[in-house]
Design an enzyme around this catalytic site. Structure first.
Site, PDB file in Angstrom:
ATOM      1  N   MET A 148      25.810 124.661  65.006  1.00 51.01           N
ATOM      2  CA  MET A 148      27.061 125.394  64.783  1.00 51.01           C
ATOM      3  C   MET A 148      26.978 126.305  63.559  1.00 51.01           C
ATOM      4  O   MET A 148      27.919 126.399  62.776  1.00 51.01           O
ATOM      5  CB  MET A 148      28.234 124.406  64.613  1.00 51.01           C
ATOM      6  CG  MET A 148      28.457 123.555  65.840  1.00 51.01           C
ATOM      7  SD  MET A 148      29.736 122.308  65.620  1.00 51.01           S
ATOM      8  CE  MET A 148      28.846 121.037  64.737  1.00 51.01           C
ATOM      9  N   ASP A 184      33.129 120.182  78.939  1.00 57.06           N
ATOM     10  CA  ASP A 184      33.318 121.515  78.381  1.00 57.06           C
ATOM     11  C   ASP A 184      32.125 122.347  78.828  1.00 57.06           C
ATOM     12  O   ASP A 184      31.326 121.892  79.649  1.00 57.06           O
ATOM     13  CB  ASP A 184      33.491 121.456  76.850  1.00 57.06           C
ATOM     14  CG  ASP A 184      32.379 120.656  76.194  1.00 57.06           C
ATOM     15  OD1 ASP A 184      31.195 121.023  76.378  1.00 57.06           O
ATOM     16  OD2 ASP A 184      32.667 119.650  75.515  1.00 57.06           O
ATOM     17  N   LYS A 215      38.284 124.661  77.989  1.00 55.40           N
ATOM     18  CA  LYS A 215      39.031 125.890  78.252  1.00 55.40           C
ATOM     19  C   LYS A 215      40.354 125.526  78.865  1.00 55.40           C
ATOM     20  O   LYS A 215      40.462 124.602  79.648  1.00 55.40           O
ATOM     21  CB  LYS A 215      38.272 126.743  79.266  1.00 55.40           C
ATOM     22  CG  LYS A 215      37.368 127.726  78.630  1.00 55.40           C
ATOM     23  CD  LYS A 215      36.964 128.719  79.680  1.00 55.40           C
ATOM     24  CE  LYS A 215      35.746 129.501  79.253  1.00 55.40           C
ATOM     25  NZ  LYS A 215      34.967 129.884  80.417  1.00 55.40           N
TER      26      LYS A 215
END
Ligand code: SAH
Length: 241
Positions: free
Chosen positions: A171, A35, A57
Site C-alpha cells: 500500500m 473485494d 465496491k
C-alpha cells in the site's frame, strides 16, 4: 445453529496460487464476501450457488466500511450460514483479518483463517527478485506505506534506514515521495535500488527499477497505480527485465 466464518487468503492472483483448503471452503460457502484484490480470474470462478457480495465496491466505487463488513459476517453466521471472507494474498498480512477474527470471537462465532501466499513475497518472486538471499539480505521487513503519512508513525524509520536487509512495502503507491525522503533523511544511501511492481500476476503487470533518490520523480513520470509492491534493497539487482 451458528455458521462458521472462514477468513480466506486468495494468494497474489490467479487460480494456480489459491490453496486447496481455500478452494475447499469456497466450494462449501453459503455466502462469499469479496473485494477486487484477488483478481478477475478468482472472482469469476466463485461458485454460482453461493451468495456473492462485493464489499469492496458499492453503488459504483464507494468502499463498504470495515464495521459494516464485520456486521455482515456476524449476521450471516448467526443465521447459520457458512461465510467466506475472501481477501487478496494472506488474510493476516495487512488485510484486517486479525481485526475481523477479534470481532467474530467476541460475537461467539467460530472462525478459521485459511492462509494465502502473500503478495509481498510472491510478486517480487514472480519477476526474479528473492526477498532474502545469502549475498544480499539476511532479513526482510514488511511495512505498510500508509504509515508514512502519519506524524507519529509507528514505524521506526531511523532503524529501518540503517538496518541492512530488504524492505517490502504494501500500500505504498500514494506515499512514495514521503517513503523515499524518510529513508534518505534517516541515512539510507540514495543509490539504494528500488523496484515498484504494479499489478503482479496480472496481464497489465509493470515493473519499474530506480534508485531511492529517483523514486519521487519516477512516481510522477510513470504514475504508479495500486496494487503495487515496492521492494527496496540489494536484492533488486537480481531483477532481469
Ligand atoms: N493481504 C494482502 C495485502 C493486502 S494490502 C497480501 O497478503 O498480499 C493491499 C496491498 O497488497 C496493495 O496495496 C499492494 O501493495 C499489495 N498487493 C496485493 N496484491 C497485489 C498484486 N497482485 N500486485 C501488486 N501488489 C499487490
Amino acid at each position: 445453529m451458528t455458521g462458521k466464518v472462514y477468513l480466506v487468503g486468495s494468494g497474489p492472483g490467479g487460480l494456480s496460487l489459491l490453496t486447496f483448503r481455500a478452494r475447499e471452503v469456497i466450494e462449501e460457502a453459503d455466502v462469499i464476501l469479496y473485494d477486487q484484490l484477488p483478481g478477475e480470474e478468482i472472482i469469476a470462478s466463485l461458485p454460482a450457488a453461493a451468495e456473492k457480495i462485493d464489499v469492496g465496491k458499492r453503488g459504483g466505487c464507494h468502499t463498504m466500511k470495515q464495521e459494516d463488513i464485520e456486521s455482515l459476517m456476524v449476521r450471516f453466521a448467526s443465521a447459520g450460514k457458512n461465510v467466506v471472507r475472501l481477501k487478496g494474498g494472506d488474510p493476516f498480512v495487512f488485510g484486517r483479518g486479525g481485526e475481523e477474527m477479534e470481532t467474530l470471537r467476541a460475537a461467539g462465532i467460530p472462525v478459521e483463517a485459511v492462509p494465502g501466499i502473500t503478495s509481498g513475497i510472491a510478486v517480487p518472486e514472480s519477476v526474479g527478485i528473492p526477498v532474502t538471499h545469502r549475498d544480499f539480505a539476511s532479513s526482510v521487513t514488511f511495512i505498510t506505506g500508509h504509515e508514512s503519512e502519519k506524524e507519529a508513525s509507528s514505524i521506526d524509520w531511523a532503524w529501518l534506514a540503517k538496518t541492512p536487509g530488504t524492505i517490502v512495502i504494501y500500500m505504498g503507491v500514494k506515499n512514495i515521495p514521503q517513503i523515499s525522503s524518510r529513508l534518505i533523511e534517516n541515512g539510507m544511501s540514495s543509490s539504494t535500488k528500488v523496484a515498484v511492481i504494479e499489478n503482479g500476476f496480472r496481464e497489465n503487470q509493470r515493473v519499474t527499477c530506480v534508485t531511492l533518490d529517483k523514486l519521487p520523480e519516477a512516481a510522477v513520470q510513470v504514475g504508479f497505480k495500486a496494487p503495487a509492491i515496492v521492494v527496496i534493497g540489494d536484492v533488486v539487482s537480481l531483477y532481469r527485465g
